[in-house]
Motif scaffolding. Structure first.
Motif, short mmCIF file in Angstrom:
data_model
loop_
_atom_site.label_atom_id
_atom_site.label_comp_id
_atom_site.label_asym_id
_atom_site.label_seq_id
_atom_site.Cartn_x
_atom_site.Cartn_y
_atom_site.Cartn_z
N LEU A 34 -7.75 2.71 4.60
CA LEU A 34 -7.14 3.83 5.28
C LEU A 34 -6.55 3.45 6.45
O LEU A 34 -5.76 3.76 7.19
CB LEU A 34 -8.34 4.63 5.29
CG LEU A 34 -8.75 5.48 4.13
CD1 LEU A 34 -9.67 6.57 4.37
CD2 LEU A 34 -7.33 6.01 3.37
N PRO A 35 -7.64 2.43 7.46
CA PRO A 35 -6.99 1.79 8.69
C PRO A 35 -5.59 1.10 8.64
O PRO A 35 -4.84 1.29 9.66
CB PRO A 35 -8.09 0.78 9.11
CG PRO A 35 -9.19 1.31 8.40
CD PRO A 35 -8.88 1.87 7.15
N LEU A 36 -5.15 0.60 7.34
CA LEU A 36 -4.05 -0.08 7.44
C LEU A 36 -2.84 1.08 7.22
O LEU A 36 -1.80 0.64 7.62
CB LEU A 36 -3.85 -1.04 6.16
CG LEU A 36 -5.20 -1.93 6.17
CD1 LEU A 36 -5.05 -2.79 4.72
CD2 LEU A 36 -4.93 -2.78 7.30
N LEU A 37 -3.14 2.21 6.97
CA LEU A 37 -2.29 3.23 6.74
C LEU A 37 -2.51 4.41 7.52
O LEU A 37 -2.02 5.62 7.22
CB LEU A 37 -2.60 3.87 5.26
CG LEU A 37 -2.39 2.72 4.09
CD1 LEU A 37 -2.51 3.40 2.60
CD2 LEU A 37 -0.80 2.13 4.12
N PHE A 38 -2.92 4.24 8.74
CA PHE A 38 -3.48 5.21 9.47
C PHE A 38 -2.26 6.31 10.18
O PHE A 38 -2.31 7.31 10.12
CB PHE A 38 -4.06 4.69 10.84
CG PHE A 38 -4.63 5.67 11.85
CD1 PHE A 38 -5.69 6.36 11.63
CD2 PHE A 38 -3.89 6.12 13.08
CE1 PHE A 38 -6.24 7.40 12.58
CE2 PHE A 38 -4.04 6.82 14.05
CZ PHE A 38 -5.61 7.62 13.65
N THR A 39 -0.96 5.40 10.24
CA THR A 39 0.12 6.09 10.69
C THR A 39 0.62 6.95 9.78
O THR A 39 1.33 8.06 10.02
CB THR A 39 1.22 5.22 11.18
OG1 THR A 39 1.47 4.34 10.22
CG2 THR A 39 0.68 4.28 12.49
N GLU A 40 0.40 6.63 8.47
CA GLU A 40 1.08 7.46 7.48
C GLU A 40 0.08 8.69 6.91
O GLU A 40 0.73 9.46 6.16
CB GLU A 40 1.25 6.77 6.29
CG GLU A 40 1.91 5.30 6.34
CD GLU A 40 3.51 5.65 7.17
OE1 GLU A 40 3.90 6.85 6.89
OE2 GLU A 40 3.66 4.68 7.73
N ILE A 41 -1.11 8.93 7.36
CA ILE A 41 -1.96 9.83 6.94
C ILE A 41 -1.45 11.24 7.48
O ILE A 41 -1.64 12.19 6.68
CB ILE A 41 -3.56 9.51 7.48
CG1 ILE A 41 -4.20 8.24 7.07
CG2 ILE A 41 -4.51 10.64 7.63
CD1 ILE A 41 -5.51 7.82 7.42
N PRO A 42 -0.92 11.48 8.60
CA PRO A 42 -0.35 12.79 9.00
C PRO A 42 0.67 12.91 8.03
O PRO A 42 0.76 14.28 7.74
CB PRO A 42 0.20 12.46 10.51
CG PRO A 42 -0.93 11.25 10.86
CD PRO A 42 -1.04 10.65 9.78
N THR A 43 1.60 12.24 7.44
CA THR A 43 2.44 12.70 6.44
C THR A 43 1.91 12.92 5.27
O THR A 43 2.39 13.90 4.70
CB THR A 43 3.36 11.46 6.41
OG1 THR A 43 3.85 10.76 7.72
CG2 THR A 43 4.56 11.78 5.72
N VAL A 44 1.02 12.33 5.00
CA VAL A 44 0.39 12.77 3.64
C VAL A 44 -0.53 14.08 3.68
O VAL A 44 -0.40 15.00 2.82
CB VAL A 44 -0.90 11.54 3.09
CG1 VAL A 44 -1.71 11.93 1.90
CG2 VAL A 44 -0.07 10.27 2.90
N ILE A 45 -0.99 14.20 4.85
CA ILE A 45 -1.69 15.66 5.03
C ILE A 45 -0.63 16.69 5.06
O ILE A 45 -0.86 17.74 4.41
CB ILE A 45 -2.44 15.49 6.57
CG1 ILE A 45 -3.68 14.77 6.32
CG2 ILE A 45 -3.02 16.90 6.82
CD1 ILE A 45 -4.28 14.42 7.81
N LEU A 46 0.57 16.56 5.66
CA LEU A 46 1.39 17.46 5.55
C LEU A 46 2.15 17.72 4.38
O LEU A 46 2.12 18.96 3.76
CB LEU A 46 2.87 17.33 6.47
CG LEU A 46 2.41 17.15 7.87
CD1 LEU A 46 3.60 16.63 8.77
CD2 LEU A 46 2.26 18.74 8.42
#
Length: 652
Positions: free
Chosen positions: A42-54
């Motif tokens: 997850l830390p490696l993909l931290f910047t993509e987490i908001p996109t996944v949440i949307l």
């Protein structure tokens, strides 16, 4: 005799199986990180987490749409039922007909408007889910591939000795695609299914709790089936992935060695070897499919069987007047959609099990800390060329019990040409590897201009040391880019490239090509001869202008004519530089300032060519007998023979 023959055959078969198993067994990496949880991804993909949440918000809307549809449909059924229920009095029917018709139209219009809102919500939800999850999918792939590739290139050379190339490449393709899918598209799908299931059950309890409780009574059985299928599938998936990794390694090895395999008619053997490894997964496929099929099939059967039972029970409740037909239809629809959501969620779970194994494989590379730092350290102004080896001992990581260098000590002065000769496996190339910081010695010290080589920035070291090997690697790009590979980022003129190529005796054949220096080479320079590739490699080292030069059997694979051209180019390259030459042909090192004779990791003799020939029955003397003709008169100088026999075959 028969017993003896059977015993010998049994031992022979057992030994063959052990050898085969040893070939397929990976060497363990003592520095491999322990991945206790895939949440480390997850830390490696931290910047993509908001996109996944949307995207998951959109998926939640998609999961709610079928439930809301049955909510409106239930009300519509009650509306039609109320309108279709006549009164026993004709007078009442006549009096209320107009009012009921008007109310019916109002209710239908209201329900139709709600259906429109649901349609709009479905469209918006579908857009949000598809757009954001696909954007996250592609960005995750780019980010993970970049992290993986960067970490891979930072690892020490010993790491690649322990790992199979096919497995590392499989992580870059198959495993990363599985991870991308699971962390984006599959997450959205799971959220959609779970929202559909949870909302369906909640709405069913509100509409008719008695009918719903009948269904919920079987939930422990469902949980058990789901858990069994998930755990069993994860185990089978791990074993299948291991088989696929070995098969990928075989395919990579075969494709990279296609010329050798074709020349030895080995295609059928390699096909059988590859098919045999793939066939080993067939039983696992069957068990995985059977387990997953049984789990999902049994779960769906139980759920739909309970729906039938609940529908029968709901009918009795309607007859008793405890709920309307529309409410019973709502409960049935809610439960049906909830069951479908749960069924679809079960089908997604194996993808997460496979992704879990893939994430562990990828994280083991990304999280691994190299034993040798890839960069950082002292950056001297220049290399003078003085090298000192002090009691150096070394064993390769893949063979820790075999000592390759034993108390090796040697002083090399600036500008000296030092040759290393000896049988194969005596430690000559190992010395080059230690200078290049491909490996780190087990004990002892290596000093470069008085500075411990372990304290020098490895990247600076590689930029200032030139190397030409027996089989130079050229890349699938232009000849010009290949020559400039070691000086990328520096401004180099075409005139400098031409001068370097002329010094390497490469300019004439390059200029004769249709596109000259812009000629695109095939993979690994397959379109060029061995001598041409070697001269381009020398031009690459020449334009680097190194202060320290390493030549590892640079002419041993060439014919006599090519060797003469390449040797002349090497002589130009060695002028004014500290040079370490590894050679099997004495004709290439007779003029060296110092010749060191290696044997089983130890330096047995050291001196000039003439000095070493004076040591009768010495190691060098025995090596020279294979390639030199001696006059009966001791005072007469030795005459070089045209023989090109490999010194590595010389016995002690």
């Amino acid at each position: 005799n028969n017993i003896t023959q059977h015993t010998m055959a049994f031992k022979r078969n057992k030994k063959e199986k052990e050898v085969k198993a040893g070939e397929e067994t990976m060497i363990s990496d003592p520095n491999e990180p322990k991945i206790r949880s895939t949440l480390q991804m997850l830390p490696l993909l931290f910047t993509e987490i908001p996109t996944v949440i949307l995207g998951c918000i959109g998926s939640s809307g998609m999961g709610a749409v079928p439930i809301l549809l049955y909510l409106v449909m239930g009300k519509l059924i009650d509306t039609f039922s109320a309108a279709a229920t006549p009164s026993t009095s004709p007078i009442v029917n006549a009096a209320t007909g107009i009012l009921q018709s008007a109310m019916f139209v109002v209710q239908i219009n209201s329900l139709a408007l709600k259906m429109t809102y649901i349609a709009i919500g479905a469209g918006v939800s579908g857009f949000l889910s598809t757009f954001f999850l696909n954007v996250a999918h592609d960005r995750m792939g780019t980010r993970i591939k970049s992290k993986y590739f960067r970490s891979l290139l930072d690892q020490e050379i010993g790491y690649f000795d322990m790992k199979r190339t096919g497995e590392l490449l499989s992580n870059m393709t198959e495993s990363l695609e599985v991870i991308q899918d699971a962390m984006s598209i599959k997450v959205g799908k799971l959220v959609e299914c779970l929202v559909q299931f949870a909302l369906g059950i909640i709405m069913a309890l509100i509409a008719g709790w008695k009918m719903t409780l009948v269904m919920l009574a079987t939930s422990p059985l469902l949980v058990g089936l789901i858990g069994f299928a998930g755990i069993a599938t994860q185990g089978f998936t791990k074993k299948i992935s291991d088989h696929n990794a070995v098969a990928a390694n075989i395919s990579n090895e075969v494709i990279s060695s296609m010329r050798t395999i074709r020349s030895m008619d080995g295609e059928d053997k390699e096909k059988e070897r590859f098919d045999a490894k793939l066939a080993g997964s067939n039983v696992l496929f069957a068990f995985k499919a059977a387990t997953l099929g049984f789990g999902v099939g049994a779960a769906v059967f139980v759920v739909f069987g309970v729906i039938g039972l609940a529908f029968w029970y709901g009918g009795r409740i309607v007859i008793n007047g405890e709920m309307t037909v529309g409410e019973m239809f709502q409960v049935f629809g809610y439960v049906m959609m909830g069951v479908l959501g749960l069924s679809n969620a079960l089908q997604v779970l194996p993808d997460f099990a496979k992704a879990n194994h893939s994430m562990i494989s990828v994280l083991k590379v990304i999280r691994r800390i190299p034993l040798l730092r890839p960069s950082g350290g002292i950056t001297p102004n220049q290399i003078e060329g003085k090298l000192e080896f002090k009691a150096v001992n070394f064993s390769y990581p893949t063979r820790p019990n075999v000592q390759v260098l034993k108390d090796f000590t040697l002083d090399i002065l600036p500008g000296q040409s030092v040759a290393l000769v000896g049988a194969s496996g005596s430690g000559k190339s190992t010395i080059v590897g230690l200078i290049e910081r491909f490996y780190s010695q087990n004990s002892g010290t290596i000093l470069l201009d008085g500075v411990d080589i372990t304290e020098i920035d490895p990247r600076w070291l590689h930029r200032n040391i030139g190397i030409v090997t027996q089989e130079p690697t050229l890349f699938a790009t232009t000849i010009k880019n290949n020559i400039l590979y070691a000086v990328s980022g520096k401004s180099v003129t075409d005139e400098e490239i031409i001068r370097a190529s002329q010094a390497a005796n490469a300019h004439d054949f390059i200029a004769a090509l249709p596109d000259g220096y812009n000629t695109v080479l095939g993979e690994r320079g397959v379109s060029l001869s061995g001598g041409q590739k070697q001269r381009i490699a020398i031009a690459r080292a020449m334009i680097q202008n190194p202060s320290l030069l390493l030549l590892d059997e640079a002419t041993s694979a060439l014919d006599t004519q090519s060797e003469a051209l390449v040797q002349d180019a090497l002589n130009n390259l060695m002028k004014g530089r500290t040079s370490i030459v590894i050679a099997h042909r004495l004709s290439t090192i007779v003029d060296s300032d110092v010749i060191c004779v290696m044997h089983k990791g130890e330096m047995k003799e050291k001196g000039t060519h003439s000095e070493l020939l004076q040591i009768k029955d010495g190691y060098y003397f025995k090596l020279a007998q294979k390639q030199m003709k001696f006059s009966e008169t001791p005072a007469k100088q030795p005459e070089l023979s045209t023989s090109s026999e490999d010194l590595s075959d010389t016995e002690e």
